[in-house]
Enzyme design. Structure first.
Site, PDB file in Angstrom:
ATOM      1  N   ASP A  38       0.840  -1.209  -0.086  1.00  0.00           N
ATOM      2  CA  ASP A  38       0.054   0.067  -0.064  1.00  0.00           C
ATOM      3  C   ASP A  38       0.757   1.141  -0.017  1.00  0.00           C
ATOM      4  O   ASP A  38       1.588   1.581   1.064  1.00  0.00           O
ATOM      5  CB  ASP A  38      -0.861  -0.036   1.261  1.00  0.00           C
ATOM      6  CG  ASP A  38      -1.959   1.327   1.242  1.00  0.00           C
ATOM      7  OD1 ASP A  38      -2.109   1.782   0.307  1.00  0.00           O
ATOM      8  OD2 ASP A  38      -2.505   1.307   2.379  1.00  0.00           O
ATOM      9  N   GLU A  63       5.200   4.887   3.736  1.00  0.00           N
ATOM     10  CA  GLU A  63       4.464   6.005   4.180  1.00  0.00           C
ATOM     11  C   GLU A  63       5.786   7.155   4.361  1.00  0.00           C
ATOM     12  O   GLU A  63       6.813   6.886   4.986  1.00  0.00           O
ATOM     13  CB  GLU A  63       3.398   6.015   5.036  1.00  0.00           C
ATOM     14  CG  GLU A  63       2.900   7.149   5.832  1.00  0.00           C
ATOM     15  CD  GLU A  63       2.370   8.192   4.827  1.00  0.00           C
ATOM     16  OE1 GLU A  63       1.445   8.069   4.262  1.00  0.00           O
ATOM     17  OE2 GLU A  63       2.684   9.547   4.796  1.00  0.00           O
ATOM     18  N   ASN A  90      10.142   6.473   1.060  1.00  0.00           N
ATOM     19  CA  ASN A  90       9.520   7.180  -0.062  1.00  0.00           C
ATOM     20  C   ASN A  90       9.453   6.327  -1.237  1.00  0.00           C
ATOM     21  O   ASN A  90      10.374   5.812  -1.843  1.00  0.00           O
ATOM     22  CB  ASN A  90      10.422   8.295  -0.509  1.00  0.00           C
ATOM     23  CG  ASN A  90      10.015   9.354  -1.700  1.00  0.00           C
ATOM     24  OD1 ASN A  90       9.209   8.937  -2.621  1.00  0.00           O
ATOM     25  ND2 ASN A  90      10.609  10.526  -1.590  1.00  0.00           N
ATOM     26  N   ASP A 113      -1.489  12.229  -3.059  1.00  0.00           N
ATOM     27  CA  ASP A 113      -1.678  13.606  -2.938  1.00  0.00           C
ATOM     28  C   ASP A 113      -1.652  14.180  -4.430  1.00  0.00           C
ATOM     29  O   ASP A 113      -0.558  13.859  -5.132  1.00  0.00           O
ATOM     30  CB  ASP A 113      -0.348  14.144  -2.193  1.00  0.00           C
ATOM     31  CG  ASP A 113      -0.211  13.851  -0.686  1.00  0.00           C
ATOM     32  OD1 ASP A 113      -1.526  13.460  -0.127  1.00  0.00           O
ATOM     33  OD2 ASP A 113       0.728  13.599  -0.124  1.00  0.00           O
ATOM     34  N   LYS A 117      -0.920  22.091  -8.548  1.00  0.00           N
ATOM     35  CA  LYS A 117      -0.253  23.014  -9.491  1.00  0.00           C
ATOM     36  C   LYS A 117       0.739  22.088 -10.577  1.00  0.00           C
ATOM     37  O   LYS A 117       1.485  21.417 -10.098  1.00  0.00           O
ATOM     38  CB  LYS A 117       0.375  24.000  -8.882  1.00  0.00           C
ATOM     39  CG  LYS A 117      -0.340  24.903  -8.062  1.00  0.00           C
ATOM     40  CD  LYS A 117       0.594  25.889  -7.375  1.00  0.00           C
ATOM     41  CE  LYS A 117      -0.590  26.958  -6.596  1.00  0.00           C
ATOM     42  NZ  LYS A 117       0.287  27.481  -5.459  1.00  0.00           N
ATOM     43  N   ASP A 149      -9.951  11.008  -6.161  1.00  0.00           N
ATOM     44  CA  ASP A 149     -11.029  11.898  -6.294  1.00  0.00           C
ATOM     45  C   ASP A 149     -10.685  13.025  -7.208  1.00  0.00           C
ATOM     46  O   ASP A 149     -11.930  13.953  -7.630  1.00  0.00           O
ATOM     47  CB  ASP A 149     -11.427  12.512  -5.025  1.00  0.00           C
ATOM     48  CG  ASP A 149     -10.474  13.270  -4.429  1.00  0.00           C
ATOM     49  OD1 ASP A 149      -9.361  12.981  -4.204  1.00  0.00           O
ATOM     50  OD2 ASP A 149     -10.781  14.575  -4.162  1.00  0.00           O
TER      51      ASP A 149
HETATM   52  C1  LIG Z   1      -3.982  11.640   0.550  1.00  0.00           C
HETATM   53  S1  LIG Z   1      -3.026  10.742   1.836  1.00  0.00           S
HETATM   54  C2  LIG Z   1      -4.180   9.135   1.557  1.00  0.00           C
HETATM   55  C3  LIG Z   1      -3.806   8.230   2.309  1.00  0.00           C
HETATM   56  C4  LIG Z   1      -4.475   6.769   2.109  1.00  0.00           C
HETATM   57  N1  LIG Z   1      -4.103   6.005   1.128  1.00  0.00           N
HETATM   58  C5  LIG Z   1      -5.953   6.958   1.989  1.00  0.00           C
HETATM   59  O1  LIG Z   1      -6.477   6.647   0.896  1.00  0.00           O
HETATM   60  O2  LIG Z   1      -6.797   7.672   3.035  1.00  0.00           O
HETATM   61  C6  LIG Z   1      -1.556  10.131   0.647  1.00  0.00           C
HETATM   62  C7  LIG Z   1      -0.627   9.825   1.408  1.00  0.00           C
HETATM   63  O3  LIG Z   1       0.592   9.473   0.714  1.00  0.00           O
HETATM   64  C8  LIG Z   1       1.784   9.687   1.437  1.00  0.00           C
HETATM   65  N2  LIG Z   1       2.843   9.928   0.528  1.00  0.00           N
HETATM   66  C9  LIG Z   1       2.870  11.081  -0.441  1.00  0.00           C
HETATM   67  N3  LIG Z   1       3.900  10.834  -1.417  1.00  0.00           N
HETATM   68  C10 LIG Z   1       4.474   9.529  -0.924  1.00  0.00           C
HETATM   69  C11 LIG Z   1       5.507   8.892  -1.431  1.00  0.00           C
HETATM   70  N4  LIG Z   1       6.482   9.252  -2.292  1.00  0.00           N
HETATM   71  N5  LIG Z   1       5.887   7.602  -0.756  1.00  0.00           N
HETATM   72  C12 LIG Z   1       5.352   7.338   0.168  1.00  0.00           C
HETATM   73  N6  LIG Z   1       4.013   8.102   0.805  1.00  0.00           N
HETATM   74  C13 LIG Z   1       3.614   9.110   0.203  1.00  0.00           C
HETATM   75  C14 LIG Z   1       1.420  11.076   2.110  1.00  0.00           C
HETATM   76  O4  LIG Z   1       2.279  11.256   3.034  1.00  0.00           O
HETATM   77  C15 LIG Z   1       0.015  10.615   2.645  1.00  0.00           C
HETATM   78  O5  LIG Z   1      -0.032  10.177   4.055  1.00  0.00           O
END
Ligand SMILES: C[S@@+](CC[C@H](N)C(=O)[O-])C[C@H]1O[C@@H](n2cnc3c(N)ncnc32)[C@H](O)[C@@H]1O
Length: 210
Positions: A38, A63, A90, A113, A117, A149
């Site tokens: 995930d 995460e 990451n 995320d 932009k 979304d």
């Molecule tokens: C909008 S949240 C969605 C969380 C969850 N997947 C959900 O659907 O509720 C996106 C998550 O991805 C993490 N994230 C962003 N870029 C990432 C990366 N390159 N590697 C791992 N996690 C990342 C962020 O810190 C955040 O917790």
């Protein structure tokens, strides 16, 4: 235009630390089980629900936000789940080094995320380079589940994946899923957007045979 909602993104470029590959043999009691990853698991709501519902599979959450990682680990321990592991990593930098080639059964990218932009698009998780990592680490027939979304992100990801020789849209070209792909384990965002009645763009891609 995307709905106004406070979204605090952590810039993934701020997480560049080395991440050592865990000794998976020690992490999971049975390494021969199918492995699911995930990506951006947040506080692990989906990850832990999925782990609880499929005890015969191993689950890894990646995460970049440490407090989320700690929260997910704590909750996994409370639930005595032994088939789940949460890693501060990451995905764009570490995915390929964490997993062996053709070893992953399924990858989830749930509500990444959006980085609205244009100049921030390079911070999005789903890039050409990331797809290369997934193509290499997914086993033949393995799945990539993608949900957002944000229509513009969906519109960018769909042609990117469909044009990649290693992937096909499991539901047919251009087709999205109209209902949750894993109904017994919703992510926080999926649950929230469903309650709001927002459109959700869900795709199920399959790794073609090598
Ligand atoms: C909008 S949240 C969605 C969380 C969850 N997947 C959900 O659907 O509720 C996106 C998550 O991805 C993490 N994230 C962003 N870029 C990432 C990366 N390159 N590697 C791992 N996690 C990342 C962020 O810190 C955040 O917790």
């Amino acid at each position: 235009m995307p709905k106004k909602r406070c979204r605090q993104h952590v810039n993934p470029l701020s997480f560049r630390a080395e991440v050592e590959r865990p000794d998976w043999e020690k992490v999971f009691p049975d390494l021969s089980r199918p492995l699911e990853v995930d990506v951006g698991c947040g506080k692990g709501t989906f990850l832990l629900a999925r782990a609880a519902s499929v005890p015969g599979r191993n689950l890894v959450g990646l995460e970049i936000r440490k407090p989320m990682v700690e929260r997910a680990r704590k909750d996994a321990a409370k639930l005595s789940l032994t088939n789940v592991f949460v890693l501060e990593a990451n995905a764009n930098l570490h995915f390929a080094s964490l997993f062996r080639e053709a070893s992953v059964e399924r990858v989830y990218v749930h509500f990444p995320d959006p980085w609205f932009k244009k100049r921030h698009h390079k911070l999005r998780v789903v890039t050409k380079a990331f797809l290369e990592d997934l193509a290499s680490r997914l086993r033949d027939g393995g799945e990539l589940h993608f949900m957002t979304d944000y229509e513009e992100y969906a519109k960018a990801v769909l042609p990117l994946v469909e044009a990649h020789a290693a992937f096909e849209n499991a539901l047919g070209p251009g087709t999205m899923a109209l209902a949750p792909l894993v109904p017994d384990a919703l992510s926080d965002r999926e649950e929230w957007h469903m309650r709001q009645g927002d459109p959700i763009f869900r795709y199920l891609f399959r790794r073609r045979g090598r």
